[in-house]
Design a protein around this motif. Structure first.
Motif, mmCIF file in Angstrom:
data_model
loop_
_atom_site.group_PDB
_atom_site.id
_atom_site.type_symbol
_atom_site.label_atom_id
_atom_site.label_comp_id
_atom_site.label_asym_id
_atom_site.label_seq_id
_atom_site.Cartn_x
_atom_site.Cartn_y
_atom_site.Cartn_z
ATOM 1 N N ARG A 54 -3.055 -6.191 1.237
ATOM 2 C CA ARG A 54 -3.958 -5.042 1.239
ATOM 3 C C ARG A 54 -3.215 -3.767 1.633
ATOM 4 N NH1 ARG A 54 -8.796 -3.851 -0.721
ATOM 5 N NH2 ARG A 54 -9.252 -2.608 1.128
ATOM 6 N N LYS A 58 -2.495 -0.423 -0.743
ATOM 7 C CA LYS A 58 -2.852 0.947 -0.355
ATOM 8 C C LYS A 58 -1.624 1.853 -0.369
ATOM 9 C CE LYS A 58 -7.247 0.813 0.169
ATOM 10 N NZ LYS A 58 -8.098 1.586 -0.769
ATOM 11 N N ALA A 194 -7.543 -0.093 4.205
ATOM 12 C CA ALA A 194 -7.131 -1.447 3.839
ATOM 13 C C ALA A 194 -7.924 -2.489 4.614
ATOM 14 C CB ALA A 194 -5.626 -1.613 4.100
#
Length: 426
Positions: A54, A58, A194
């Motif tokens: 994640r 990002k 995130a």
């Protein structure tokens, strides 16, 4: 310990009206034994991989080549590395560097490098360069230059652009990175975006933290007898969290009787009397680093509520239930505010600031303010697989406060409660 002369029984002698629904949350193998996690190793490893992924996704969205983390919560999220978290919150002496197209490096303070053994997301462990005045003193500036040189060398050796996201950094070290040609982005915003979307494995880990929290709340309930102090009852949650593998409590929000209003008073040696309202907010960072942020209110001695307590409690439940009912993926923060429960005017001066907030490894984005305080410029959308906490604090002039809060997963069909610890029946 001195006790107040309130004509109430002492602990162990008072008549406690047991609630079997709440007792069920204690360890079924015996309340004198800690809870043992049933979470398989594969669940934790899958969650670790998801979280690091994640962050890297990002970073790609933000077009930055590196992410520098000092916040212990962000480091735990990224790499599951945890070492003296409370101490390093105010002594930033360990940090992580994640390259968009390179390794994830944990910089551990000297002598504790072994604390990261076996963590699959960490590609390399290096000894941190600390420039804390505490240990560096007049050498801080020199050590800071060495720190910046090392980071610059690593980032530049892996190509990419000069954009570096940083979550927490004081002005002087930030200036050193800028001197080396780096543009600094808001790494806290990147990390919280995130963190806001949870994987199924994260939810499984969070459910276990909530299970431990609710066992602690059951201990608190049993200890809520006349003659006990606020601190004594609060200690029951600490005890259960610590012995069951948890980490810390973010606050000390447990008060009773007249000390519940105004809210935001820390627990004290106040001796609680029969029938007084006990209100609390757990703010518990539990096993695996996840947060269980639950609030309940009940009477000391578990006696029936008086008429005013019933009125306030019913209003708090109405706020919780209404706001739960409107949570849907795709609902903007502005739309949520417009549809949310409108607090009656007499309760407004004593309101809680938030209607809803995100939760993961701590309280996190988004924090949606209660409607009297909401700013229409606050943009965002409730998304599926967010975890949100729905809040209520109800009080009026001269009354006690009722504090309630529940933790929910946003699903395609709305809000699914993750906690099940019973409400009171006023």
């Amino acid at each position: 310990m001195l006790r107040g002369d309130d004509n109430s029984s002492q602990p162990g002698n008072s008549t406690v009206f047991k609630d079997e629904r709440k007792q069920a949350y204690l360890n079924p193998e015996g309340a004198d034994r800690p809870l043992i996690s049933p979470i398989p190793a594969v669940t934790l490893d899958t969650a670790r991989k998801y979280r690091l992924g994640r962050l890297r996704a990002k970073m790609k969205d933000w077009d930055c080549s590196a992410l520098l983390l000092y916040d212990p919560v962000n480091i735990r999220y990224a790499l599951d590395s945890s070492n003296m978290s409370i101490w390093t919150m105010h002594n930033p002496s360990r940090y992580a560097l994640i390259l968009a197209d390179g390794p994830a490096i944990m910089f551990e303070f000297e002598g504790a490098e072994h604390a990261n053994t076996g963590l699959p997301g960490i590609d390399e462990v290096r000894t941190a360069r600390s420039f804390l005045f505490f240990t560096a003193g007049n050498l801080a500036e020199h050590r800071m230059r060495d720190w910046a040189d090392e980071l610059a060398s690593i980032i530049q050796s892996h190509g990419g652009n000069a954009k570096v996201a940083v979550d927490r950094l004081e002005p002087a070290p930030a200036a050193e990175l800028r001197k080396r040609g780096f543009a600094l982005l808001d790494g806290q915003a990147l990390a919280e975006r995130a963190r806001s979307i949870k994987s199924p494995e994260e939810i499984e880990l969070m459910r276990w933290t909530i299970r431990v929290c609710e066992a602690g709340m059951a201990r608190m309930y049993e200890a809520s007898e006349p003659g006990r102090t606020e601190r004594e009852i609060w200690a029951e949650l600490h005890f259960e969290n610590s012995r069951s593998g948890g980490e810390w409590l973010e606050t000390k929000l447990l008060t009773a009787g007249p000390r519940t209003n105004p809210w935001y008073q820390e627990c004290s040696d106040y001796v609680i009397k029969r029938g007084e309202m006990i209100a609390f907010d757990t703010d518990m960072i539990g096993p695996f680093g996840y947060c269980a942020d639950l609030s309940r209110s009940w009477t000391c001695g578990h006696v029936a509520m008086n008429d005013k307590q019933k009125e306030l409690y019913s209003a708090a439940r109405s706020q919780i239930e209404h706001n739960l009912s409107i949570i849907q993926p795709g609902l903007s923060f502005v739309e949520f505010n417009e549809k949310s429960w409108q607090i009656p005017e007499k309760y407004i001066p004593y309101r809680y600031s938030l209607a809803v907030h995100g939760t993961g490894m701590a309280d996190e984005w988004p924090g949606i303010l209660l409607h009297p305080d909401f700013d229409d410029g606050f943009s965002g959308v409730i998304e599926e697989n967010m975890v949100l906490n729905v809040e209520s604090l109800i009080a009026e002039d001269g009354s006690e406060s009722i504090k309630l809060e529940t933790q929910v997963l946003v699903t395609a069909n709305g809000a699914e409660r993750l906690d099940t610890f019973p409400w009171e029946e006023p």
